[in-house]
Write a protein that holds these residues in place. Sequence first.
Motif, PDB file in Angstrom:
ATOM      1  N   UNK A   1      41.741 -30.359  -5.422  1.00  0.00           N
ATOM      2  CA  UNK A   1      43.482 -29.654  -5.236  1.00  0.00           C
ATOM      3  C   UNK A   1      44.084 -28.399  -4.190  1.00  0.00           C
ATOM      4  N   UNK A   2      44.869 -28.769  -3.435  1.00  0.00           N
ATOM      5  CA  UNK A   2      44.833 -27.937  -2.521  1.00  0.00           C
ATOM      6  C   UNK A   2      46.041 -26.573  -3.330  1.00  0.00           C
ATOM      7  N   UNK A   3      45.269 -25.744  -2.441  1.00  0.00           N
ATOM      8  CA  UNK A   3      45.864 -24.223  -2.931  1.00  0.00           C
ATOM      9  C   UNK A   3      47.176 -23.816  -2.801  1.00  0.00           C
ATOM     10  N   UNK A   4      47.405 -24.815  -1.812  1.00  0.00           N
ATOM     11  CA  UNK A   4      48.496 -23.807  -1.581  1.00  0.00           C
ATOM     12  C   UNK A   4      49.733 -25.329  -1.745  1.00  0.00           C
ATOM     13  N   UNK A   5      50.513 -24.578  -2.694  1.00  0.00           N
ATOM     14  CA  UNK A   5      51.593 -25.861  -2.924  1.00  0.00           C
ATOM     15  C   UNK A   5      53.075 -24.708  -3.060  1.00  0.00           C
ATOM     16  N   UNK A   6      54.225 -26.194  -2.958  1.00  0.00           N
ATOM     17  CA  UNK A   6      55.077 -25.688  -2.730  1.00  0.00           C
ATOM     18  C   UNK A   6      55.798 -24.308  -4.382  1.00  0.00           C
ATOM     19  N   UNK A   7      56.935 -24.013  -3.935  1.00  0.00           N
ATOM     20  CA  UNK A   7      57.648 -22.864  -4.601  1.00  0.00           C
ATOM     21  C   UNK A   7      58.117 -23.641  -5.719  1.00  0.00           C
ATOM     22  N   UNK A   8      58.625 -25.290  -5.402  1.00  0.00           N
ATOM     23  CA  UNK A   8      58.533 -25.553  -6.778  1.00  0.00           C
ATOM     24  C   UNK A   8      57.649 -25.882  -7.236  1.00  0.00           C
ATOM     25  N   UNK A   9      56.686 -26.555  -6.650  1.00  0.00           N
ATOM     26  CA  UNK A   9      55.473 -27.016  -7.737  1.00  0.00           C
ATOM     27  C   UNK A   9      55.109 -25.964  -8.936  1.00  0.00           C
ATOM     28  N   UNK A  10      54.799 -23.876  -7.847  1.00  0.00           N
ATOM     29  CA  UNK A  10      54.223 -23.201  -8.639  1.00  0.00           C
ATOM     30  C   UNK A  10      54.987 -22.811  -9.628  1.00  0.00           C
ATOM     31  N   UNK A  11      56.279 -22.724  -9.361  1.00  0.00           N
ATOM     32  CA  UNK A  11      57.484 -22.267 -10.610  1.00  0.00           C
ATOM     33  C   UNK A  11      58.503 -23.003 -10.537  1.00  0.00           C
ATOM     34  N   UNK A  12      59.164 -23.525  -9.686  1.00  0.00           N
ATOM     35  CA  UNK A  12      60.715 -24.797 -10.528  1.00  0.00           C
ATOM     36  C   UNK A  12      59.950 -25.782 -11.808  1.00  0.00           C
ATOM     37  N   UNK A  13      58.875 -26.261 -11.739  1.00  0.00           N
ATOM     38  CA  UNK A  13      58.518 -27.928 -12.070  1.00  0.00           C
ATOM     39  C   UNK A  13      58.053 -26.859 -13.110  1.00  0.00           C
TER      40      UNK A  13
END
Length: 466
Positions: A125-137
């Motif tokens: 899975x791509x290591x570039x993720x959104x702030x939402x994925x990394x933190x909010x979710x």
Amino acid sequence: MTMAMSIAQFTFFSRATSSSFLNRTNARFNRFTFSTPFSTADATCTRKKNGRLPVLSALELGGVKIARDDVVRDDPTNNVPDSIFSKLGMQLHKRNQHPIGILKNAIYEYFDANYSNKFDKFDDLCPLVSVKQNFDDVLVPADHISRSYNDTYYVDSQTVLRCHTSAHQAELLRDGHTHFLVTGDVYRRDSIDSTHYPVFHQVFVASHYLQPPNFFFLGFFLRFWSIHSYTLLLEMQMEGFRVFSPEEWEASGLDGTSYAAGDLKKCLEGLARHLFGAVEMRWIDAYFPFTNPSFELEIYFQEKWMEVLGCGVTEQEILRNNGQLDSVAWAFGLGLERLAMVLFDIPDIRLFWSNDERFTSQFTKGKMGIKFKPFSKFPPCFKDMSFWINESFTENNLCEVVRGVAGDLAEEVQLIDNFTNKKGMTSHCYRIAYRSMECSLTDEEINELQRKVREQVETKLNVELR
Ligand code: DAH
């Protein structure tokens, strides 16, 4: 202090980071392939006298070419250096003869054998993720320190290099997966060390979790006063996740949370035995934003308690938000390097990134028992530098500059002196240890590195050299 620190270990879960090109590649199931142009052995050290890998101009994510300029930009919302871009996609965990790949496969083997191949596996899975994925979710609070530019690599204000594999929990749940393992590289901005476990780093990290705000300050205090800071810019992690439906726990007479917690512990104790043999273990209560209750598993290994992983029963909100209304679930996260260092007797974390045949040739696909035999190590060379710091100075920024110049040749950056004069100006003196794992460095080479470091520290960090 060291003892206390060693308890907390690897669970930063700490920092991490999306944008216009994310829309293009859009996260999740982008397959991340990359061909490395520097795969040959390097015993003669011809590749990189400055310790850095050649910077590529592009790599491929999910079939989409990502140019270096998409990830490394001269823009205040971007803090990804070339040294990190050049490590993207090296995929150690996909090399079956590499300790990280061997360990990943051993963990897969355990889950396949005990859960009849029920766990879906994701390792690209791509290591570039959104702030939402990394933190909010995963319910990381809006003011959590891990979101800062000092702790996380931001590609832009909405995109980060993931700081933990937990960033993929929500999307996988939404896609209907109920049993999964996610392995991948995670990125955290941090300081430099080399020859020890990343203990201090980990404590600092863990301190983010332990009931903020008090422990945040404790973490800061420890970091500030500790002479050593440890590097783990890039770590290989594995996330495990299992969802239960009501029928599964109802028959047991337990409530869902107790049932999941019991199952989780049983599963992970079995995993620890699979990897380490008959070891003594203990459970420590912990705090993570995404689980409740949360635990850490420690094992007694070589006369020390060592943290192996963080885990817990997933917060209901995460399940509810992602289409799992009546379920409970457990999750865990473990750092592959630190386990591999212990299991294979690997003394220095930089070795994992080495293409030196004297390292790579020692391991065999599918074999866990092999102990690494050190090859001769070249002596370190120390250089000191002092400067008056300013308000925006951080050790992470200093280390980024050092790393930008010296790459993996920078083994350690140590604060060795620190005072404030009558005018209120604060001076820091840092000792930088330069060492190559693969060849001797000449005086001229070291002096040239140090000259560049001094120059860049002055210009990039705006500090006054003494
Ligand atoms: N995401 C955590 C970290 O990087 C590790 C972790 C801890 C993952 C607990 C989990 C968990 O799924 O339940 O530090």
